[in-house]
Enzyme design. Sequence first.
Site, PDB file in Angstrom:
ATOM      1  N   LYS A  28       0.823  -1.221   0.000  1.00  0.00           N
ATOM      2  CA  LYS A  28       0.000   0.000   0.000  1.00  0.00           C
ATOM      3  C   LYS A  28       0.852   1.265   0.000  1.00  0.00           C
ATOM      4  CE  LYS A  28      -2.243  -0.733   3.861  1.00  0.00           C
ATOM      5  NZ  LYS A  28      -1.563  -1.965   4.297  1.00  0.00           N
ATOM      6  N   ARG A  55      -9.394   1.207   8.659  1.00  0.00           N
ATOM      7  CA  ARG A  55      -9.004  -0.161   8.972  1.00  0.00           C
ATOM      8  C   ARG A  55     -10.108  -0.887   9.735  1.00  0.00           C
ATOM      9  NH1 ARG A  55      -2.986   0.820   8.870  1.00  0.00           N
ATOM     10  NH2 ARG A  55      -1.929  -1.172   9.111  1.00  0.00           N
ATOM     11  N   ARG A 109      11.540  -5.686   4.442  1.00  0.00           N
ATOM     12  CA  ARG A 109      11.145  -4.287   4.258  1.00  0.00           C
ATOM     13  C   ARG A 109      12.065  -3.352   5.039  1.00  0.00           C
ATOM     14  NH1 ARG A 109       5.109  -2.137   5.027  1.00  0.00           N
ATOM     15  NH2 ARG A 109       5.294  -2.706   7.218  1.00  0.00           N
ATOM     16  N   ARG A 166      11.400  -1.811  10.475  1.00  0.00           N
ATOM     17  CA  ARG A 166      10.422  -1.376  11.470  1.00  0.00           C
ATOM     18  C   ARG A 166      10.363  -2.361  12.620  1.00  0.00           C
ATOM     19  NH1 ARG A 166       4.974   0.180   8.260  1.00  0.00           N
ATOM     20  NH2 ARG A 166       4.104  -0.872  10.069  1.00  0.00           N
ATOM     21  N   ARG A 187      -0.302  -8.829  13.345  1.00  0.00           N
ATOM     22  CA  ARG A 187      -0.877  -7.800  12.466  1.00  0.00           C
ATOM     23  C   ARG A 187      -1.727  -8.428  11.365  1.00  0.00           C
ATOM     24  NH1 ARG A 187       4.180  -5.114  10.550  1.00  0.00           N
ATOM     25  NH2 ARG A 187       2.878  -3.618   9.470  1.00  0.00           N
TER      26      ARG A 187
HETATM   27  P1  AMP Z   1       0.990   0.744   8.951  1.00  0.00           P
HETATM   28  O1  AMP Z   1       2.242   1.527   8.758  1.00  0.00           O
HETATM   29  O2  AMP Z   1      -0.152   1.233   8.095  1.00  0.00           O
HETATM   30  O3  AMP Z   1       1.193  -0.747   8.834  1.00  0.00           O
HETATM   31  O4  AMP Z   1       0.519   1.026  10.459  1.00  0.00           O
HETATM   32  C1  AMP Z   1       1.355   0.689  11.555  1.00  0.00           C
HETATM   33  C2  AMP Z   1       0.546   0.627  12.832  1.00  0.00           C
HETATM   34  O5  AMP Z   1      -0.070   1.903  13.088  1.00  0.00           O
HETATM   35  C3  AMP Z   1      -0.617  -0.366  12.828  1.00  0.00           C
HETATM   36  O6  AMP Z   1      -0.198  -1.691  13.119  1.00  0.00           O
HETATM   37  C4  AMP Z   1      -1.515   0.230  13.914  1.00  0.00           C
HETATM   38  O7  AMP Z   1      -0.999  -0.028  15.213  1.00  0.00           O
HETATM   39  C5  AMP Z   1      -1.360   1.730  13.656  1.00  0.00           C
HETATM   40  N1  AMP Z   1      -2.363   2.217  12.672  1.00  0.00           N
HETATM   41  C6  AMP Z   1      -2.110   2.754  11.446  1.00  0.00           C
HETATM   42  N2  AMP Z   1      -3.249   3.078  10.821  1.00  0.00           N
HETATM   43  C7  AMP Z   1      -4.256   2.729  11.658  1.00  0.00           C
HETATM   44  C8  AMP Z   1      -5.680   2.787  11.599  1.00  0.00           C
HETATM   45  N3  AMP Z   1      -6.314   3.274  10.524  1.00  0.00           N
HETATM   46  N4  AMP Z   1      -6.386   2.344  12.674  1.00  0.00           N
HETATM   47  C9  AMP Z   1      -5.769   1.870  13.772  1.00  0.00           C
HETATM   48  N5  AMP Z   1      -4.449   1.761  13.901  1.00  0.00           N
HETATM   49  C10 AMP Z   1      -3.677   2.191  12.858  1.00  0.00           C
END
Ligand code: AMP
Length: 213
Positions: A13, A88, A123, A156, A167
């Site tokens: 994404k 999400r 990554r 990360r 996740r």
């Molecule tokens: P990402 O970089 O999109 O994988 O997001 C990393 C982490 O940020 C996720 O595992 C959640 O803990 C938090 N996070 C990001 N976007 C959201 C969302 N829309 N709702 C809830 N938690 C989020």
Amino acid sequence: MKLILLGAPGAGKGTQAEAISRQLGIPAISTGNIIREALQSGSPLGLAAKAYLESGALVPDEVVIGIVEERVAQPDCARGFILDGFPRTIAQAEALEQMGLDADLVLSLELEDGIIEERLSGRRICQSCGASYHIQYNPSSKGDACNLCDGPLISRQDDQPETIRQRLAVFHKQTEPLKEYYRERGRLRCVDSQERVEDTTALVLSALKEAAI
Ligand code: AMP
């Protein structure tokens, strides 16, 4: 244009959001990046989100909805935006509708869990600007430094095997139902994530064209 990118963590994404953003000249908004920046700066938001982020759980809806509401009100979003990692949950999708910001199109990037686990372990992200790379499929031409800003590339903390599995479980339970939600509303297009980033981008751009947006 208002575009949502759906997909499991590691489906691509972030990388595709950046590519479409360059192509269409509208900002890509990653809630994950905003939360990680807050964590790095030690702000109250970052401190509140820390435990969720590190365990692979979702940050509470009201916190993330507040972040998005504030971000999309910025002038650079006037012509549209790409949401990467939001919504999400169904509650987040409903909040977006209530803001009057219904997406024109929702693109779901599809990839099997087994491949995702492999991808996430390779990554790397830029510690300075959040740009996303993969040591094999999408390396930086500058080695351990970011192509865009020369910042250091790091793995990360939540890309560790145990957290990745958590996740993915969260994705299947809380986020995947959004596909049905948007399918029912006639907005969903599915794209298979390819090994090469540019092949996925080509499919994504043709899906946008087909949707006549
Ligand atoms: P990402 O970089 O999109 O994988 O997001 C990393 C982490 O940020 C996720 O595992 C959640 O803990 C938090 N996070 C990001 N976007 C959201 C969302 N829309 N709702 C809830 N938690 C989020």
